[in-house]
Design a protein around this motif. Sequence first.
Motif, PDB file in Angstrom:
ATOM      1  N   VAL A 105      11.412 -24.880  56.074  1.00  0.00           N
ATOM      2  CA  VAL A 105      11.795 -23.926  55.026  1.00  0.00           C
ATOM      3  C   VAL A 105      13.017 -24.430  54.266  1.00  0.00           C
ATOM      4  N   LEU A 106      14.034 -24.842  54.988  1.00  0.00           N
ATOM      5  CA  LEU A 106      15.269 -25.281  54.343  1.00  0.00           C
ATOM      6  C   LEU A 106      15.069 -26.547  53.518  1.00  0.00           C
ATOM      7  N   MET A 107      14.255 -27.472  54.018  1.00  0.00           N
ATOM      8  CA  MET A 107      14.032 -28.695  53.255  1.00  0.00           C
ATOM      9  C   MET A 107      13.224 -28.419  51.989  1.00  0.00           C
ATOM     10  N   ARG A 108      12.373 -27.393  51.996  1.00  0.00           N
ATOM     11  CA  ARG A 108      11.709 -26.989  50.751  1.00  0.00           C
ATOM     12  C   ARG A 108      12.746 -26.493  49.746  1.00  0.00           C
ATOM     13  N   GLY A 109      13.693 -25.691  50.233  1.00  0.00           N
ATOM     14  CA  GLY A 109      14.744 -25.214  49.342  1.00  0.00           C
ATOM     15  C   GLY A 109      15.616 -26.336  48.817  1.00  0.00           C
ATOM     16  N   ILE A 110      15.937 -27.298  49.658  1.00  0.00           N
ATOM     17  CA  ILE A 110      16.756 -28.434  49.224  1.00  0.00           C
ATOM     18  C   ILE A 110      15.997 -29.290  48.213  1.00  0.00           C
ATOM     19  N   ALA A 111      14.687 -29.459  48.418  1.00  0.00           N
ATOM     20  CA  ALA A 111      13.880 -30.189  47.432  1.00  0.00           C
ATOM     21  C   ALA A 111      13.939 -29.491  46.072  1.00  0.00           C
ATOM     22  N   LEU A 112      13.772 -28.174  46.061  1.00  0.00           N
ATOM     23  CA  LEU A 112      13.828 -27.416  44.810  1.00  0.00           C
ATOM     24  C   LEU A 112      15.212 -27.535  44.169  1.00  0.00           C
ATOM     25  N   SER A 113      16.249 -27.586  44.988  1.00  0.00           N
ATOM     26  CA  SER A 113      17.608 -27.685  44.446  1.00  0.00           C
ATOM     27  C   SER A 113      17.827 -29.002  43.722  1.00  0.00           C
ATOM     28  N   LEU A 114      17.022 -30.007  44.047  1.00  0.00           N
ATOM     29  CA  LEU A 114      17.119 -31.327  43.407  1.00  0.00           C
ATOM     30  C   LEU A 114      16.145 -31.480  42.243  1.00  0.00           C
ATOM     31  N   GLY A 115      15.455 -30.392  41.880  1.00  0.00           N
ATOM     32  CA  GLY A 115      14.478 -30.456  40.800  1.00  0.00           C
ATOM     33  C   GLY A 115      13.182 -31.137  41.191  1.00  0.00           C
ATOM     34  N   LEU A 116      12.876 -31.160  42.492  1.00  0.00           N
ATOM     35  CA  LEU A 116      11.677 -31.806  43.003  1.00  0.00           C
ATOM     36  C   LEU A 116      10.629 -30.762  43.376  1.00  0.00           C
ATOM     37  N   GLU A 117       9.406 -31.218  43.628  1.00  0.00           N
ATOM     38  CA  GLU A 117       8.401 -30.332  44.185  1.00  0.00           C
ATOM     39  C   GLU A 117       8.847 -29.873  45.574  1.00  0.00           C
ATOM     40  N   ALA A 118       8.474 -28.651  45.931  1.00  0.00           N
ATOM     41  CA  ALA A 118       8.938 -28.083  47.197  1.00  0.00           C
ATOM     42  C   ALA A 118       8.549 -28.934  48.399  1.00  0.00           C
ATOM     43  N   ASP A 119       7.408 -29.623  48.314  1.00  0.00           N
ATOM     44  CA  ASP A 119       6.924 -30.404  49.457  1.00  0.00           C
ATOM     45  C   ASP A 119       7.347 -31.877  49.399  1.00  0.00           C
TER      46      ASP A 119
ATOM     47  N   ILE B  35      19.099 -40.760  50.632  1.00  0.00           N
ATOM     48  CA  ILE B  35      17.956 -40.442  49.774  1.00  0.00           C
ATOM     49  C   ILE B  35      18.409 -39.900  48.422  1.00  0.00           C
ATOM     50  N   THR B  36      19.514 -39.132  48.396  1.00  0.00           N
ATOM     51  CA  THR B  36      20.006 -38.550  47.147  1.00  0.00           C
ATOM     52  C   THR B  36      21.044 -39.431  46.455  1.00  0.00           C
ATOM     53  N   GLY B  37      21.216 -40.652  46.934  1.00  0.00           N
ATOM     54  CA  GLY B  37      22.170 -41.554  46.309  1.00  0.00           C
ATOM     55  C   GLY B  37      23.604 -41.056  46.373  1.00  0.00           C
ATOM     56  N   GLY B  38      23.919 -40.273  47.411  1.00  0.00           N
ATOM     57  CA  GLY B  38      25.279 -39.764  47.581  1.00  0.00           C
ATOM     58  C   GLY B  38      25.556 -38.480  46.832  1.00  0.00           C
ATOM     59  N   LEU B  39      24.561 -37.953  46.109  1.00  0.00           N
ATOM     60  CA  LEU B  39      24.759 -36.664  45.430  1.00  0.00           C
ATOM     61  C   LEU B  39      25.012 -35.566  46.453  1.00  0.00           C
TER      62      LEU B  39
ATOM     63  N   GLN C 135      13.964 -44.133  51.324  1.00  0.00           N
ATOM     64  CA  GLN C 135      14.087 -44.645  49.960  1.00  0.00           C
ATOM     65  C   GLN C 135      14.765 -43.603  49.076  1.00  0.00           C
ATOM     66  N   PRO C 136      15.624 -44.041  48.145  1.00  0.00           N
ATOM     67  CA  PRO C 136      16.280 -43.105  47.228  1.00  0.00           C
ATOM     68  C   PRO C 136      15.266 -42.398  46.337  1.00  0.00           C
ATOM     69  N   ILE C 137      15.597 -41.198  45.900  1.00  0.00           N
ATOM     70  CA  ILE C 137      14.747 -40.449  44.976  1.00  0.00           C
ATOM     71  C   ILE C 137      14.812 -41.131  43.607  1.00  0.00           C
ATOM     72  N   PRO C 138      13.680 -41.586  43.064  1.00  0.00           N
ATOM     73  CA  PRO C 138      13.700 -42.370  41.815  1.00  0.00           C
ATOM     74  C   PRO C 138      14.307 -41.620  40.630  1.00  0.00           C
ATOM     75  N   THR C 139      14.113 -40.296  40.581  1.00  0.00           N
ATOM     76  CA  THR C 139      14.590 -39.543  39.423  1.00  0.00           C
ATOM     77  C   THR C 139      16.092 -39.332  39.423  1.00  0.00           C
ATOM     78  N   LEU C 140      16.750 -39.576  40.558  1.00  0.00           N
ATOM     79  CA  LEU C 140      18.207 -39.454  40.611  1.00  0.00           C
ATOM     80  C   LEU C 140      18.816 -40.813  40.261  1.00  0.00           C
ATOM     81  N   VAL C 141      18.759 -41.132  38.966  1.00  0.00           N
ATOM     82  CA  VAL C 141      19.127 -42.486  38.536  1.00  0.00           C
ATOM     83  C   VAL C 141      20.626 -42.717  38.604  1.00  0.00           C
TER      84      VAL C 141
END
Length: 329
Positions: free
Chosen positions: A149-163, A243-247, A279-285
């Motif tokens: 549940v929490l990782m779905r919320g964290i994914a959404l907080s990064l502008g990613l799909e919940a899964d 994964i978040t590049g230190g964000l 691997q880092p999230i590609p969209t977090l450039v």
Amino acid sequence: MLETIPIIDITLLRTSSGSSTVVAEQLGQACRQYGFFYITGHGVDQSLQQRLETLSRQFFAQDAAVKLQIAMVKGGRAWRGYFPVGGELTSGKPDLKEGLYLGAELDNSHPLVKAGTPLHGQNLFPATLPELRQTVLDYMAAMTKLGHVLMRGIALSLGLEADYFEERYTHDPLTLFRIFNYPAAATDSDQWGVGEHTDYGLLTILKQDNLGGLQVKSQGRWIEALPVPNTLICNIGDMLDRITGGLYRSTPHRVKNPSGHDRLSFPFFFDPNFEAKIQPIPTLVESQPDNWQERWDGASLSLFEGTYGDYVLGKVGKVFPQLRREVIE
């Protein structure tokens, strides 16, 4: 002004299939600012928590010889069982705590167990407290559900799909659980229950008793993470940092117990699959500056490449060097 770690009600996240943007925004802000947050509305049964705490106190109250009947050396490659006070190291120094190492219960027919994969296998439970086994397994099941549940919320907080994390890292997560007992330390003592460190994986979900002692390093200052009734406290691990590049930065923390009483702590680690490549999230450039000079271990997370298994074995092996020599090398 007294700095306090935020408290987030995750009820909507649990009950709306991870679609609550308000909760996700709160999680994102907490991850960026503190790397720690309390949660309410987590749905973990209070009677289950109380049974876990009562049985754990009963276990640690036993004679050392009884507890050592399930010593970690008997757990082999699964890395499970009991260690006495001083048996675990942080930055090379013995911690003032004793504990039980536990994890997902896997029998000898499981492919990873058959392959001899470290950190996978069966738990060691005390014969003197038969109720502890089912209580621990029930609690771990509740924590695993909460971790998703929490990782779905964290994914959404990064502008990613919940899964996002479930698809790449946590479809079959590495779940590890610890029950720690911290003997009382003198107020002026320089010995820590556990010294400054960061956690290794994605997310830690901690149940603590009512005595306090946990300290969090926020923006260069140590603040108290005092117990808040009916909450659990969560923090980011090194792999979410990577994964978040230190964000979302993994936050140093430590424990000292000057209460005059034994302190119980129940950290649950919800981490990537052992074989998942990090691997880092590609969209977090725009990654954040590398803070290796400020880290407790001087490590550069931005340079890490490999699987979570590679990372966690390197870290845990330093905590129990003798066990590393006997089991891994």
